[in-house]
Design an enzyme around this catalytic site. Structure first.
Site, PDB file in Angstrom:
ATOM      1  N   HIS A 346       0.856  -1.199   0.000  1.00 48.74           N
ATOM      2  CA  HIS A 346       0.000   0.000   0.000  1.00 48.74           C
ATOM      3  C   HIS A 346       0.890   1.246   0.000  1.00 48.74           C
ATOM      4  O   HIS A 346       1.770   1.398   0.841  1.00 48.74           O
ATOM      5  CB  HIS A 346      -0.950   0.004   1.202  1.00 48.74           C
ATOM      6  CG  HIS A 346      -1.963   1.093   1.082  1.00 48.74           C
ATOM      7  ND1 HIS A 346      -3.143   0.939   0.390  1.00 48.74           N
ATOM      8  CD2 HIS A 346      -1.931   2.386   1.468  1.00 48.74           C
ATOM      9  CE1 HIS A 346      -3.808   2.080   0.397  1.00 48.74           C
ATOM     10  NE2 HIS A 346      -3.087   2.981   1.034  1.00 48.74           N
ATOM     11  N   ALA A 347       0.635   2.133  -0.943  1.00 44.60           N
ATOM     12  CA  ALA A 347       1.529   3.273  -1.170  1.00 44.60           C
ATOM     13  C   ALA A 347       1.622   4.192   0.045  1.00 44.60           C
ATOM     14  O   ALA A 347       0.625   4.440   0.727  1.00 44.60           O
ATOM     15  CB  ALA A 347       1.023   4.071  -2.364  1.00 44.60           C
ATOM     16  N   HIS A 376       0.154  11.750  -6.210  1.00 44.51           N
ATOM     17  CA  HIS A 376      -0.424  11.910  -4.870  1.00 44.51           C
ATOM     18  C   HIS A 376       0.672  11.782  -3.795  1.00 44.51           C
ATOM     19  O   HIS A 376       0.792  12.626  -2.911  1.00 44.51           O
ATOM     20  CB  HIS A 376      -1.515  10.851  -4.655  1.00 44.51           C
ATOM     21  CG  HIS A 376      -2.035  10.755  -3.256  1.00 44.51           C
ATOM     22  ND1 HIS A 376      -3.141  11.446  -2.819  1.00 44.51           N
ATOM     23  CD2 HIS A 376      -1.583  10.057  -2.174  1.00 44.51           C
ATOM     24  CE1 HIS A 376      -3.362  11.181  -1.541  1.00 44.51           C
ATOM     25  NE2 HIS A 376      -2.423  10.340  -1.118  1.00 44.51           N
ATOM     26  N   GLU A 377       1.453  10.729  -3.896  1.00 48.03           N
ATOM     27  CA  GLU A 377       2.484  10.493  -2.875  1.00 48.03           C
ATOM     28  C   GLU A 377       3.512  11.622  -2.853  1.00 48.03           C
ATOM     29  O   GLU A 377       3.970  12.036  -1.792  1.00 48.03           O
ATOM     30  CB  GLU A 377       3.170   9.141  -3.092  1.00 48.03           C
ATOM     31  CG  GLU A 377       2.261   7.928  -2.900  1.00 48.03           C
ATOM     32  CD  GLU A 377       1.543   7.905  -1.559  1.00 48.03           C
ATOM     33  OE1 GLU A 377       2.101   8.419  -0.569  1.00 48.03           O
ATOM     34  OE2 GLU A 377       0.416   7.401  -1.496  1.00 48.03           O
ATOM     35  N   HIS A 380       2.681  14.444  -0.688  1.00 47.29           N
ATOM     36  CA  HIS A 380       3.089  14.277   0.717  1.00 47.29           C
ATOM     37  C   HIS A 380       4.553  14.661   0.891  1.00 47.29           C
ATOM     38  O   HIS A 380       4.925  15.366   1.812  1.00 47.29           O
ATOM     39  CB  HIS A 380       2.929  12.814   1.147  1.00 47.29           C
ATOM     40  CG  HIS A 380       1.513  12.352   1.297  1.00 47.29           C
ATOM     41  ND1 HIS A 380       0.596  12.986   2.096  1.00 47.29           N
ATOM     42  CD2 HIS A 380       0.848  11.275   0.774  1.00 47.29           C
ATOM     43  CE1 HIS A 380      -0.564  12.326   2.065  1.00 47.29           C
ATOM     44  NE2 HIS A 380      -0.430  11.294   1.264  1.00 47.29           N
ATOM     45  N   GLU A 404      -3.404  14.941   2.376  1.00 49.84           N
ATOM     46  CA  GLU A 404      -3.863  14.115   1.251  1.00 49.84           C
ATOM     47  C   GLU A 404      -4.243  14.956   0.034  1.00 49.84           C
ATOM     48  O   GLU A 404      -4.256  14.452  -1.093  1.00 49.84           O
ATOM     49  CB  GLU A 404      -5.082  13.287   1.681  1.00 49.84           C
ATOM     50  CG  GLU A 404      -4.854  12.378   2.881  1.00 49.84           C
ATOM     51  CD  GLU A 404      -3.721  11.386   2.667  1.00 49.84           C
ATOM     52  OE1 GLU A 404      -3.472  11.008   1.510  1.00 49.84           O
ATOM     53  OE2 GLU A 404      -3.071  11.006   3.662  1.00 49.84           O
ATOM     54  N   HIS A 505      -6.404   0.512   5.599  1.00 50.45           N
ATOM     55  CA  HIS A 505      -6.393   1.495   6.684  1.00 50.45           C
ATOM     56  C   HIS A 505      -7.007   0.992   7.992  1.00 50.45           C
ATOM     57  O   HIS A 505      -6.790   1.594   9.032  1.00 50.45           O
ATOM     58  CB  HIS A 505      -7.095   2.775   6.211  1.00 50.45           C
ATOM     59  CG  HIS A 505      -6.457   3.351   4.979  1.00 50.45           C
ATOM     60  ND1 HIS A 505      -6.548   2.740   3.738  1.00 50.45           N
ATOM     61  CD2 HIS A 505      -5.694   4.457   4.792  1.00 50.45           C
ATOM     62  CE1 HIS A 505      -5.877   3.442   2.846  1.00 50.45           C
ATOM     63  NE2 HIS A 505      -5.350   4.492   3.451  1.00 50.45           N
ATOM     64  N   TYR A 515      -9.246  11.430   3.628  1.00 52.22           N
ATOM     65  CA  TYR A 515      -9.388  11.307   2.169  1.00 52.22           C
ATOM     66  C   TYR A 515     -10.691  11.929   1.684  1.00 52.22           C
ATOM     67  O   TYR A 515     -10.760  12.472   0.589  1.00 52.22           O
ATOM     68  CB  TYR A 515      -9.305   9.840   1.733  1.00 52.22           C
ATOM     69  CG  TYR A 515      -8.016   9.169   2.156  1.00 52.22           C
ATOM     70  CD1 TYR A 515      -6.809   9.504   1.552  1.00 52.22           C
ATOM     71  CD2 TYR A 515      -7.998   8.219   3.167  1.00 52.22           C
ATOM     72  CE1 TYR A 515      -5.624   8.898   1.944  1.00 52.22           C
ATOM     73  CE2 TYR A 515      -6.814   7.610   3.563  1.00 52.22           C
ATOM     74  CZ  TYR A 515      -5.635   7.953   2.954  1.00 52.22           C
ATOM     75  OH  TYR A 515      -4.457   7.364   3.341  1.00 52.22           O
TER      76      TYR A 515
END
Ligand code: X8Z
Ligand code: ZN
Length: 606
Positions: A346-347, A376-377, A380, A404, A505, A515
């Site tokens: 999971h990323a 997306h990552e 962060h 997020e 999660h 999210y």
């Protein structure tokens, strides 16, 4: 702990605080504290930075090499942190009721709140909880579906297959197969709930759900009201999408399988959890052939490597005026699934060493979906890099949804023009039909996701508060899935199963409302950034790619970290202090028109 998102975003945060520790008793009687509040916070920051390095190393190794040994190392590091944190929270009580400078008070509040997994004050229970949390995430990471001893499929592979297959029975096999990983989690999860609630209770919260909801610069009850308000704003759009998708699935699989007056079978939406539906775009494409949105085929024909896909995302952030990622990012990240060991696929994005050592951990596949996860990552990572000069207690996002929302905002700029410019599609059309096509593609991910991202924590809030009893875990999960998403499991799912555990999660102990908020905030951010970038015309056509002005403003917000209430951060960027779904509604106005036309005469709802 919650604000160790500064270390790792969207991954297991087993770091804990407890109200008071048996090992480090502190006399909180009337005598003035030995240190001033400022000195106390300075020491907390120094010790936190030091401890975080050790925990970060243990967690990274655990997540990229799941064995019994790394479980011991990671649980021990988290336990050490928990003990430290217990002591600090107890010491912080000495400053209760004193008149402190606002920043000092904020740092103390954040220290107290800064955990997603509070442990009880009892050493044995603290150890038990850190071990259970480590184990649960490991069970997810190592999870696989085995037809027999020699024929096993990993979660990451199954996820891919769910997006590719259009065979009803095959999809059902993958869907039920993946859910064989979670029944063994059930007893552990029940114990985890008891222990985290005990920990939260010792911190003065009714239960862990209330504590999670307290982290939004408003009361837990107000926050719950906010999420309900936002959901009410977007529900009409979701209902139209649901109706149109159900009709098409009825054509594909037959109305005996997809009843036109009931919920959609959960395994037919191209995604293991029916959370984002982009993989059924081919079925839903409003005007076939009207525009080339097939990034998947470009990635395959040009044979993009994982590194090249990451480079593409980095280039976007650099175009906004941000720095290139450090060399260590490229050597220390995990881009691909190792062949010889279990990892958490999971990323996640990591900001180790106070944001100086940035990494992502993914098992990248050659799809557009994954490309967007990379964007997306990196959102962060850029956030983590932006707030690295804040004191450690402020090294986190304004609220968890902001973390997020950065990368999600950037993905809105992946317009056909942008994709063409960077060679990811061959042509970019701007006709009205092309706009609707792209909106459909985006809505299948963004709009479909809203009810899912709302309900995951609603389930947990119920579980933590006791409103959902252990014997009803699965039933309550499917009741919420039906209520919000209008989906139903393909087979009877009684209490022998533990379907929530098959979503990362839940065993990973990562709250999910972040999210939901991000999916709404990203459109608010985009609306403001596009204005700053000088965009004119439809918001949906805006890409901020290359706009240093937008980048500066975005970066400025990120660099504040959590040093101020999120309302202040939001106001600086958008001029408003409220989260507001009108931006997402406006964005999808063209698609809403199209959906209403399509659904005319249909009996929508379930
Ligand atoms: O967990 C994630 C990220 C890690 S921060 C990949 N997401 C949620 C999910 O996969 O369920 C991104 C969107 C929703
Ligand atoms: Zn994320």
């Amino acid at each position: 702990m919650k604000n160790l998102a500064k270390l790792f975003s969207g991954m297991l945060l087993v770091f804990v605080i407890a109200a008071c520790s048996q090992e480090t008793p502190v006399d909180t009687a009337a005598a003035p504290p030995a240190e001033s509040a400022e000195e106390f916070i300075a020491r907390a920051n120094t010790e936190l930075a030091e401890l975080s390095k050790e925990i970060g190393a243990a967690e990274w190794v655990r997540s990229t090499y799941i064995t019994d040994d790394t479980a011991i190392v990671a649980a021990a590091a988290n336990e050490k942190y928990a003990k430290w944190h217990s002591g600090m929270v107890q010491q912080a009580l000495a400053y209760d009721g004193l008149e402190l400078a606002p920043k000092t008070q904020r740092a103390i509040d954040l220290l107290k709140l800064g955990t997603s997994l509070p442990t009880p004050n009892d050493a044995a229970k603290r150890k038990e909880l850190t071990q259970i949390a480590t184990e649960l995430e490991g069970m997810y990471g190592a999870g696989q579906y085995c037809r027999n001893d020699n024929d096993c499929i990993s979660g990451s592979e199954l996820e891919g297959l769910m997006g590719e297959s259009q065979d009803y029975d095959e999809l059902q096999e993958y869907w039920t197969g993946w859910r064989t990983i979670s029944p063994p989690m059930r007893d552990k999860y029940e114990r985890y709930v008891e222990l985290v609630n005990e920990g939260a209770g010792e911190l003065g919260y009714g239960d862990l759900g209330e504590m999670w909801r307290a982290g939004f610069d408003m009361s837990p009850a107000e926050f719950e009201g906010e999420t309900a308000r936002l959901w009410d704003q977007v529900k009409p759009l979701y209902d139209e999408l649901h109706c149109a998708v159900r009709a098409k699935l009825g054509e594909r699989y037959g109305e005996d399988k997809v009843a036109q007056d009931g919920p959609i079978p959960a395994h037919l939406l191209g995604n293991m959890w029916a959370q984002e539906w982009g993989f059924i775009y081919d079925l839903m494409e409003p005007y076939p052939g009207e525009s080339d949105l097939d990034v998947n085929s470009t990635l395959k024909t040009k044979n993009f490597s994982p590194q090249e896909m990451v480079r593409s995302a980095e280039n976007f952030y650099v175009s906004l005026g941000m720095d290139r990622l450090p060399d260590s990012f490229w050597t220390r990240s995990q881009f691909s699934k190792p062949r010889d060991r279990d990892v958490v696929c999971h990323a996640s994005a990591w900001g180790l060493d106070g944001g100086n050592d940035l990494r992502i951990k993914m098992c990248i596949k050659q799809t557009y979906d994954e490309l967007r996860v990379i964007y997306h990552e990196l959102g962060h990572n850029y956030y983590q890099g932006a707030y690295k000069d804040q004191p450690p207690l402020f090294q986190d996002s304004a609220h968890s949804g902001f973390h997020e929302a950065i990368g999600d905002t950037v993905t809105l700029s992946m317009t056909p023009e942008y994709l063409k410019e960077v060679g990811l599609v061959a042509s970019a059309e701007i006709s009205d039909k092309a706009v609707i096509n792209r909106q459909m593609q985006m809505a299948l991910d963004s709009i479909a996701f809203l009810p899912f991202s709302k309900l995951v924590d609603e389930w947990r809030w119920g579980v933590f508060s006791g409103k959902i009893a252990p014997q009803d875990y699965n039933k309550a999960w499917w009741d919420l899935r039906l209520k919000y998403q209008g989906i139903a499991p393909p087979t009877e799912r009684g209490e022998d199963y533990f379907d929530p555990g098959a979503k990362y999660h839940i065993p990973g102990n990562v709250s999910y409302t972040r999210y939901f908020l991000a999916r709404i905030l990203q459109f608010q951010f985009q609306r403001s950034l596009c204005e700053i970038a000088g965009h004119e015309g439809q918001l949906a056509a805006c890409s901020i790619y290359g706009s240093k002005e937008a980048g500066d403003k975005f970066f400025a917000m990120m660099s504040s970290g959590q040093s101020e209430p999120w309302q202040d951060a939001l106001q600086k960027l958008t001029g408003t202090r409220e989260m507001d779904a009108t931006a997402i509604i406006d964005y999808f106005a063209p698609l809403m028109g199209y959906l209403k036309e399509q659904n005319a005469g249909r009996n929508c709802g379930w």
